[in-house]
Design an enzyme around this catalytic site. Structure first.
Site, PDB file in Angstrom:
ATOM      1  N   ARG A  82       0.840  -1.218   0.000  1.00 21.92           N
ATOM      2  CA  ARG A  82       0.000   0.000   0.000  1.00 21.92           C
ATOM      3  C   ARG A  82       0.866   1.255   0.000  1.00 21.92           C
ATOM      4  NH1 ARG A  82      -4.429   0.421   4.618  1.00 21.92           N
ATOM      5  NH2 ARG A  82      -2.629   0.919   5.892  1.00 21.92           N
ATOM      6  N   LYS A 140      -2.783   6.482   1.065  1.00 24.55           N
ATOM      7  CA  LYS A 140      -2.572   6.865   2.468  1.00 24.55           C
ATOM      8  C   LYS A 140      -1.589   8.034   2.453  1.00 24.55           C
ATOM      9  CE  LYS A 140      -1.989   4.705   6.976  1.00 24.55           C
ATOM     10  NZ  LYS A 140      -3.134   5.291   7.648  1.00 24.55           N
ATOM     11  N   GLU A 160     -16.065   5.616   6.198  1.00 25.71           N
ATOM     12  CA  GLU A 160     -15.193   4.971   7.200  1.00 25.71           C
ATOM     13  C   GLU A 160     -15.116   5.859   8.428  1.00 25.71           C
ATOM     14  OE1 GLU A 160     -11.085   4.738   5.898  1.00 25.71           O
ATOM     15  OE2 GLU A 160     -11.310   6.546   4.709  1.00 25.71           O
TER      16      GLU A 160
HETATM   17  N1  PLP Z   1      -9.075   4.426   7.323  1.00 26.54           N
HETATM   18  C1  PLP Z   1      -8.206   5.416   7.567  1.00 26.54           C
HETATM   19  C2  PLP Z   1      -8.558   6.800   7.149  1.00 26.54           C
HETATM   20  C3  PLP Z   1      -6.997   5.158   8.208  1.00 26.54           C
HETATM   21  O1  PLP Z   1      -6.130   6.127   8.451  1.00 26.54           O
HETATM   22  C4  PLP Z   1      -6.711   3.832   8.609  1.00 26.54           C
HETATM   23  C5  PLP Z   1      -5.453   3.516   9.290  1.00 26.54           C
HETATM   24  O2  PLP Z   1      -4.494   3.175   8.694  1.00 26.54           O
HETATM   25  C6  PLP Z   1      -7.647   2.824   8.326  1.00 26.54           C
HETATM   26  C7  PLP Z   1      -8.824   3.159   7.681  1.00 26.54           C
HETATM   27  C8  PLP Z   1      -7.411   1.400   8.705  1.00 26.54           C
HETATM   28  O3  PLP Z   1      -6.462   0.825   7.852  1.00 26.54           O
HETATM   29  P1  PLP Z   1      -5.493  -0.318   8.395  1.00 26.54           P
HETATM   30  O4  PLP Z   1      -6.366  -1.404   8.886  1.00 26.54           O
HETATM   31  O5  PLP Z   1      -4.720  -0.719   7.189  1.00 26.54           O
HETATM   32  O6  PLP Z   1      -4.672   0.294   9.442  1.00 26.54           O
END
Ligand code: PLP
Length: 286
Positions: A50, A149, A182
């Site tokens: 990612r 991200k 989310e």
């Molecule tokens: N959504 C957002 C906006 C985030 O910053 C994160 C954290 O990384 C997640 C979802 C959850 O993603 P992950 O399970 O890969 O940490």
């Protein structure tokens, strides 16, 4: 604390970057949040994929290979004597001038920070979190894809500020189409009539914890569906939980004052919390 910065491991006080770095000036960069449990790095490959895919989408060349990044992450943990940690690789566009043109930034800056980390929400794993829906919308996929991200977390921060003012532990975002997106830093799931439902991932981050939870649910024979959700689905859910690297699997007990289910973490949420814990204890890159 020892920080990796552009090829060197330096004490925190010496880990300094230029004020002309476009990560600072424009939020131009990408990052990851990764956990290590008992010395093993959880789902490292997925996080690196990612990170590098996020950089590629922003047309940014990470100056070290994925193999080198793996070594840097392991070494940062070793140098800080960490076994249970939160690891934060950051790649910025690097130093440029005051204009925003990335062509003026010849070399991205690479930083890896690792800190000791335990359960993020303390007793709320037992009690459940209060969540609030917020008016700020997640950036739509056709402009700045939320799948990246990126270092620009301003809409997440606005969401968090709104949740703070409204007395919520976590914010729930909607996208510009009016569907649930989310949380400010985690993905969201509802449970209805024994099925687990989560929004598809065009308009949110493709969470790695989300994927692990989907894998676990399928392996336990629970029906999982990826489907657009609205307010009605949140308020009328039997159970709601959020997932993230920092939050792990965390139950929601209340959304905008509507008590979810019994107001206590429900049976499927508890099952997911326990199974996720088990996976983090048994998997990982040494
Ligand atoms: N959504 C957002 C906006 C985030 O910053 C994160 C954290 O990384 C997640 C979802 C959850 O993603 P992950 O399970 O890969 O940490």
């Amino acid at each position: 604390m020892i920080i990796y910065l552009d090829g060197s491991y330096v004490p925190e006080a010496e880990a300094k970057i230029s004020v002309f770095d476009h990560g600072l000036l424009y939020g131009d960069g990408v990052f990851e949040g990764i956990r290590a449990y008992n010395g093993k790095i959880f789902r490292l490959e997925a996080h690196l994929e990612r990170l590098y895919d996020s950089a590629k989408t922003l047309d940014m060349q990470v100056p070290i290979s994925r193999e080198e990044m793996t070594e840097v992450i392991k070494e940062t943990l070793r140098k800080n004597n960490l076994r249970d940690a939160y690891i934060r690789p950051v790649v910025t566009r690097g130093k440029g001038d005051l204009g925003l043109d990335p062509r003026k930034c010849p070399k991205p800056t690479v930083i890896v920070i690792a800190v000791s980390w335990g359960a993020m929400y303390g007793d709320l794993y037992e009690k459940g979190l209060k969540a609030v829906t917020v008016s700020v919308r997640r950036t739509p996929a056709e402009s700045m894809p939320p799948n990246v991200k990126s270092l620009n977390y301003l809409n997440n921060i606005l969401a968090k500020i709104e949740a703070n003012y409204k007395g919520g532990d976590e914010a729930i975002f909607f996208d510009t189409n009016g569907y649930v997106s989310e949380g400010s830093g985690d993905n969201i799931f509802v449970v209805k009539n024994g099925e687990i439902i989560t929004p598809p991932t065009l308009n949110n981050l493709r969470g790695i914890t989300r994927l692990v939870v989907l894998e676990i649910a399928r392996s336990l024979g629970i029906t999982v569906r990826e489907q657009n959700l609205g307010y009605y689905d949140l308020y009328s859910a039997d159970e709601v939980f959020v997932t993230g690297t920092a939050a792990e699997v965390a139950p929601i007990r209340d959304i905008d004052g509507r008590v979810i289910g019994t107001g206590k973490p429900g049976p499927i949420t508890r099952q997911m919390m326990a199974a996720f814990k088990h996976v983090t204890e048994t998997e990982g890159t040494p």
